[in-house]
Design a protein around this motif. Structure first.
Motif, PDB file in Angstrom:
ATOM      1  N   LEU A   4     -14.424  11.055   9.489  1.00  0.00           N
ATOM      2  CA  LEU A   4     -13.540  11.300   8.366  1.00  0.00           C
ATOM      3  C   LEU A   4     -13.330   9.993   7.618  1.00  0.00           C
ATOM      4  O   LEU A   4     -12.965   8.985   8.221  1.00  0.00           O
ATOM      5  CB  LEU A   4     -12.190  11.845   8.822  1.00  0.00           C
ATOM      6  N   VAL A   5     -13.560  10.022   6.326  1.00  0.00           N
ATOM      7  CA  VAL A   5     -13.427   8.838   5.493  1.00  0.00           C
ATOM      8  C   VAL A   5     -12.337   9.081   4.468  1.00  0.00           C
ATOM      9  O   VAL A   5     -12.424  10.008   3.669  1.00  0.00           O
ATOM     10  CB  VAL A   5     -14.750   8.481   4.800  1.00  0.00           C
ATOM     11  N   GLU A   6     -11.323   8.222   4.484  1.00  0.00           N
ATOM     12  CA  GLU A   6     -10.180   8.351   3.601  1.00  0.00           C
ATOM     13  C   GLU A   6     -10.272   7.367   2.446  1.00  0.00           C
ATOM     14  O   GLU A   6     -10.869   6.297   2.566  1.00  0.00           O
ATOM     15  CB  GLU A   6      -8.883   8.092   4.378  1.00  0.00           C
ATOM     16  N   SER A   7      -9.627   7.725   1.359  1.00  0.00           N
ATOM     17  CA  SER A   7      -9.534   6.847   0.209  1.00  0.00           C
ATOM     18  C   SER A   7      -8.310   7.224  -0.610  1.00  0.00           C
ATOM     19  O   SER A   7      -7.753   8.308  -0.447  1.00  0.00           O
ATOM     20  CB  SER A   7     -10.795   6.923  -0.657  1.00  0.00           C
ATOM     21  N   GLY A   8      -7.898   6.327  -1.480  1.00  0.00           N
ATOM     22  CA  GLY A   8      -6.833   6.626  -2.412  1.00  0.00           C
ATOM     23  C   GLY A   8      -5.509   5.942  -2.150  1.00  0.00           C
ATOM     24  O   GLY A   8      -4.590   6.034  -2.978  1.00  0.00           O
ATOM     25  N   GLY A   9      -5.377   5.267  -1.020  1.00  0.00           N
ATOM     26  CA  GLY A   9      -4.140   4.576  -0.739  1.00  0.00           C
ATOM     27  C   GLY A   9      -3.967   3.360  -1.629  1.00  0.00           C
ATOM     28  O   GLY A   9      -4.887   2.927  -2.311  1.00  0.00           O
ATOM     29  N   GLY A  10      -2.768   2.823  -1.617  1.00  0.00           N
ATOM     30  CA  GLY A  10      -2.501   1.652  -2.419  1.00  0.00           C
ATOM     31  C   GLY A  10      -1.023   1.416  -2.606  1.00  0.00           C
ATOM     32  O   GLY A  10      -0.186   1.968  -1.894  1.00  0.00           O
ATOM     33  N   ALA A  14       8.175   3.275  -7.005  1.00  0.00           N
ATOM     34  CA  ALA A  14       8.926   4.498  -6.761  1.00  0.00           C
ATOM     35  C   ALA A  14       8.881   5.398  -7.988  1.00  0.00           C
ATOM     36  O   ALA A  14       9.023   4.942  -9.117  1.00  0.00           O
ATOM     37  CB  ALA A  14      10.368   4.171  -6.397  1.00  0.00           C
ATOM     38  N   GLY A  15       8.678   6.677  -7.735  1.00  0.00           N
ATOM     39  CA  GLY A  15       8.542   7.639  -8.805  1.00  0.00           C
ATOM     40  C   GLY A  15       7.117   7.873  -9.243  1.00  0.00           C
ATOM     41  O   GLY A  15       6.848   8.827  -9.986  1.00  0.00           O
ATOM     42  N   GLY A  16       6.212   7.038  -8.787  1.00  0.00           N
ATOM     43  CA  GLY A  16       4.822   7.161  -9.155  1.00  0.00           C
ATOM     44  C   GLY A  16       4.077   8.162  -8.301  1.00  0.00           C
ATOM     45  O   GLY A  16       4.658   8.854  -7.465  1.00  0.00           O
ATOM     46  N   SER A  17       2.762   8.200  -8.504  1.00  0.00           N
ATOM     47  CA  SER A  17       1.918   9.173  -7.824  1.00  0.00           C
ATOM     48  C   SER A  17       0.674   8.517  -7.254  1.00  0.00           C
ATOM     49  O   SER A  17       0.187   7.507  -7.770  1.00  0.00           O
ATOM     50  CB  SER A  17       1.486  10.282  -8.787  1.00  0.00           C
ATOM     51  N   LEU A  18       0.176   9.100  -6.190  1.00  0.00           N
ATOM     52  CA  LEU A  18      -1.099   8.736  -5.601  1.00  0.00           C
ATOM     53  C   LEU A  18      -1.789  10.004  -5.132  1.00  0.00           C
ATOM     54  O   LEU A  18      -1.123  10.986  -4.789  1.00  0.00           O
ATOM     55  CB  LEU A  18      -0.938   7.787  -4.416  1.00  0.00           C
ATOM     56  N   LEU A  85       7.023   9.572  -5.581  1.00  0.00           N
ATOM     57  CA  LEU A  85       7.017   8.807  -4.339  1.00  0.00           C
ATOM     58  C   LEU A  85       8.289   7.992  -4.177  1.00  0.00           C
ATOM     59  O   LEU A  85       8.856   7.484  -5.141  1.00  0.00           O
ATOM     60  CB  LEU A  85       5.794   7.902  -4.291  1.00  0.00           C
ATOM     61  N   LYS A  86       8.708   7.881  -2.929  1.00  0.00           N
ATOM     62  CA  LYS A  86       9.905   7.146  -2.556  1.00  0.00           C
ATOM     63  C   LYS A  86       9.535   6.018  -1.604  1.00  0.00           C
ATOM     64  O   LYS A  86       8.531   6.101  -0.902  1.00  0.00           O
ATOM     65  CB  LYS A  86      10.915   8.077  -1.874  1.00  0.00           C
ATOM     66  N   PRO A  87      10.348   4.969  -1.541  1.00  0.00           N
ATOM     67  CA  PRO A  87      10.060   3.891  -0.588  1.00  0.00           C
ATOM     68  C   PRO A  87       9.912   4.389   0.846  1.00  0.00           C
ATOM     69  O   PRO A  87       9.118   3.827   1.603  1.00  0.00           O
ATOM     70  CB  PRO A  87      11.269   2.966  -0.740  1.00  0.00           C
ATOM     71  N   GLU A  88      10.637   5.420   1.223  1.00  0.00           N
ATOM     72  CA  GLU A  88      10.533   5.942   2.572  1.00  0.00           C
ATOM     73  C   GLU A  88       9.217   6.656   2.849  1.00  0.00           C
ATOM     74  O   GLU A  88       8.936   7.035   3.990  1.00  0.00           O
ATOM     75  CB  GLU A  88      11.715   6.880   2.902  1.00  0.00           C
ATOM     76  N   ASP A  89       8.402   6.857   1.822  1.00  0.00           N
ATOM     77  CA  ASP A  89       7.065   7.395   2.015  1.00  0.00           C
ATOM     78  C   ASP A  89       6.074   6.326   2.459  1.00  0.00           C
ATOM     79  O   ASP A  89       4.928   6.645   2.794  1.00  0.00           O
ATOM     80  CB  ASP A  89       6.550   8.048   0.733  1.00  0.00           C
ATOM     81  N   THR A  90       6.488   5.082   2.443  1.00  0.00           N
ATOM     82  CA  THR A  90       5.613   3.987   2.842  1.00  0.00           C
ATOM     83  C   THR A  90       5.176   4.165   4.291  1.00  0.00           C
ATOM     84  O   THR A  90       6.003   4.282   5.193  1.00  0.00           O
ATOM     85  CB  THR A  90       6.317   2.639   2.665  1.00  0.00           C
ATOM     86  N   ALA A  91       3.876   4.186   4.506  1.00  0.00           N
ATOM     87  CA  ALA A  91       3.319   4.399   5.837  1.00  0.00           C
ATOM     88  C   ALA A  91       1.804   4.314   5.765  1.00  0.00           C
ATOM     89  O   ALA A  91       1.221   4.265   4.678  1.00  0.00           O
ATOM     90  CB  ALA A  91       3.735   5.769   6.388  1.00  0.00           C
ATOM     91  N   VAL A  92       1.188   4.310   6.928  1.00  0.00           N
ATOM     92  CA  VAL A  92      -0.247   4.517   7.012  1.00  0.00           C
ATOM     93  C   VAL A  92      -0.478   6.017   7.116  1.00  0.00           C
ATOM     94  O   VAL A  92       0.093   6.680   7.984  1.00  0.00           O
ATOM     95  CB  VAL A  92      -0.871   3.794   8.210  1.00  0.00           C
ATOM     96  N   GLN A 112      -9.422   6.699   9.750  1.00  0.00           N
ATOM     97  CA  GLN A 112      -8.960   5.378  10.146  1.00  0.00           C
ATOM     98  C   GLN A 112      -7.577   5.043   9.602  1.00  0.00           C
ATOM     99  O   GLN A 112      -6.938   4.111  10.083  1.00  0.00           O
ATOM    100  CB  GLN A 112      -9.960   4.313   9.696  1.00  0.00           C
ATOM    101  N   GLY A 113      -7.131   5.782   8.638  1.00  0.00           N
ATOM    102  CA  GLY A 113      -5.840   5.544   8.032  1.00  0.00           C
ATOM    103  C   GLY A 113      -5.954   4.761   6.737  1.00  0.00           C
ATOM    104  O   GLY A 113      -6.822   3.900   6.592  1.00  0.00           O
ATOM    105  N   THR A 114      -5.081   5.070   5.811  1.00  0.00           N
ATOM    106  CA  THR A 114      -5.023   4.348   4.550  1.00  0.00           C
ATOM    107  C   THR A 114      -3.564   4.018   4.241  1.00  0.00           C
ATOM    108  O   THR A 114      -2.680   4.862   4.391  1.00  0.00           O
ATOM    109  CB  THR A 114      -5.674   5.158   3.411  1.00  0.00           C
ATOM    110  N   GLN A 115      -3.326   2.790   3.835  1.00  0.00           N
ATOM    111  CA  GLN A 115      -1.965   2.313   3.616  1.00  0.00           C
ATOM    112  C   GLN A 115      -1.435   2.801   2.278  1.00  0.00           C
ATOM    113  O   GLN A 115      -2.080   2.644   1.243  1.00  0.00           O
ATOM    114  CB  GLN A 115      -1.914   0.784   3.667  1.00  0.00           C
ATOM    115  N   VAL A 116      -0.254   3.369   2.315  1.00  0.00           N
ATOM    116  CA  VAL A 116       0.488   3.733   1.116  1.00  0.00           C
ATOM    117  C   VAL A 116       1.783   2.945   1.116  1.00  0.00           C
ATOM    118  O   VAL A 116       2.574   3.043   2.059  1.00  0.00           O
ATOM    119  CB  VAL A 116       0.781   5.239   1.058  1.00  0.00           C
ATOM    120  N   THR A 117       1.986   2.161   0.086  1.00  0.00           N
ATOM    121  CA  THR A 117       3.191   1.356  -0.032  1.00  0.00           C
ATOM    122  C   THR A 117       3.893   1.705  -1.333  1.00  0.00           C
ATOM    123  O   THR A 117       3.295   1.620  -2.408  1.00  0.00           O
ATOM    124  CB  THR A 117       2.869  -0.142  -0.002  1.00  0.00           C
ATOM    125  N   VAL A 118       5.143   2.087  -1.221  1.00  0.00           N
ATOM    126  CA  VAL A 118       5.950   2.463  -2.378  1.00  0.00           C
ATOM    127  C   VAL A 118       7.043   1.426  -2.541  1.00  0.00           C
ATOM    128  O   VAL A 118       7.897   1.261  -1.667  1.00  0.00           O
ATOM    129  CB  VAL A 118       6.550   3.858  -2.227  1.00  0.00           C
TER     130      VAL A 118
END
Length: 120
Positions: A4-10, A14-18, A85-92, A112-118
């Motif tokens: 499984l290959v993930e993409s799109g994190g970043g 706050a309030g934005g989208s991914l 998105l909210k800061p509490e959504d921050t996670a791998v 493998q996981g992708t980092q999402v930081t809000v």
């Protein structure tokens, strides 16, 4: 062998989208449930959303109404559209798939996981 290959994190404000994407490859006969999980530092991994092969979805209470899970069976892919998105959504964020191989065995496959930081 399934990958499984993930993409799109970043990083997003706050309030934005991914939009997260996950594509499966390998000796695949079919894919049953697919889903997204996330894990914040010092926290346990939690289920975010799932989708069955028929398109039935479930969501964690914390993301319902903001996130949308979808899949493309032809592309063997699952997606997670994350809005408001909210800061509490921050996670791998981890992609998961229950995969049936060509010879029959069933595998729980993980990305493998992708980092999402809000940011606030």
């Amino acid at each position: 062998q399934v990958q499984l290959v993930e993409s799109g994190g970043g990083l997003v404000q706050a309030g934005g989208s991914l939009r997260l994407s996950c594509a499966a490859s390998g000796s695949i006969f079919s894919i049953n449930d697919m889903g997204w999980y996330r894990q914040a530092p010092g926290k346990q991994r939690e289920l975010v959303a799932t989708i069955t092969s028929g398109g039935s979805t479930t969501y964690a209470d914390s993301v319902r109404g903001r996130f949308t899970i979808s899949r493309d069976n032809a592309k063997k892919s699952v997606y997670l559209q994350m809005n408001s998105l909210k800061p509490e959504d921050t996670a791998v964020y981890y992609c998961h798939a229950l995969v049936v191989t060509s010879l029959g065995p069933v595998f729980n496959s993980w990305g493998q996981g992708t980092q999402v930081t809000v940011s606030s």
